[in-house]
Design an enzyme around this catalytic site. Sequence first.
Site: not given
Ligand code: 13P
Ligand code: G3H
Ligand code: ZN
Length: 348
Positions: A50, A83, A142, A186, A220, A222-223, A263, A265
């Site tokens: 990111s 990202d 997007e 997210h 996105h 997708s956790s 995705n 994170d």
């Molecule tokens: P999560 O927060 O669901 O892991 O998504 C991450 C993401 O979409 C990063 O671009």
């Molecule tokens: O897009 C979202 C990702 O989880 C990245 O998060 O901007 O805190 O690094 P971040």
């Molecule tokens: Zn994202």
Amino acid sequence: MALVSMRQLLDEAAGGGYGVGAFNVNNMEQVQALMEAADETRSPVIVQASRGARTYTNDRFLIHLMQAAVEVYPDVPVALHQDHGDSPETCFSAIEQGFTSVMMDGSLLADGKTPSDFDYNVAVTRQVVEHAHAVGVTVEGELGTLGGIEDGHGSGEVHLTDPEQAVDFVRLTGIDALAVAIGTSHGAYKFSKPPTGDVLAMNLIQEIHERLPDTHLVMHGSSSVPKELVDTINAYGGEIRPTWGVPVEEIQLGIRHGVRKINVDTDARLAMTGAVRKALAGDAGEFDPRSYLKPAREAMKAVYVERMTQFGQAGHAGDYEPKTLEEMRQFYAADSGRGRIGTRLELR
Ligand code: 13P
Ligand code: G3H
Ligand code: ZN
């Protein structure tokens, strides 16, 4: 092996009918955990950073970590992806640093908060495509906006992707991959109960894929926010409220309908945090960072191995010969990026 094109990874995934996880990294332990997982499962992988990660690592530390990654694991195809680029300039600087793929997120204005209009999104995304494809770099765009706010990025409002507009967007921009908004967000707090069709619009994926069978779709947010990871954090002093993520079966359904990049994170963040809390709680006198970062790395690796297996990318690392960015440049120049890159070894 050098860093490879994300387009090639996704074209191969489309040919093989699997998805490829795109995992966010911010530090050495995450890169190591991810590469160990990819190597062990023989997976191609997308490593993404990111804007916050780029600032945190001062860019150069990240780039050198990625150089170490490809040096230590020469048999793992790895794409390095920006990202949520908030402006063409962010994408251009990523390309200068050596990223092989960028996301121009023109669904929001450059403040990373205000939903933009269609014409703005097309204009900035098209600008990035022209620049990136001229040097063989992949572009994700997007359409629609996710919920949730990460690192100041996100409007907090959900605007689902309109399938008809998606067709125009892809035609007007020439992107390689399209991130769609289907109700995910997210971060850890996605749903207040297990998601059903009224909050997680998987049917949209199907509709968009029918209209755009050759465009790689990206999910996105997708956790899956596994309960056991949340429980570990809370068992050692954390306070994560009850929450639900995206069930892996829904992602697998998406993969059957054109989702190629997924995705993730938050799941790795949860794993790392739980492991650090547990290790520190286990020995209050310990102060060697390795004593808690090692279990943190192991916990993240376990998440990555599980997702790589579930998304289907496991076992596909050796399927093809990676193209150079120069070869990708020629591919884009020859047919404006239409069709798939035929590099599967059995087709050559
Ligand atoms: P999560 O927060 O669901 O892991 O998504 C991450 C993401 O979409 C990063 O671009
Ligand atoms: O897009 C979202 C990702 O989880 C990245 O998060 O901007 O805190 O690094 P971040
Ligand atoms: Zn994202």
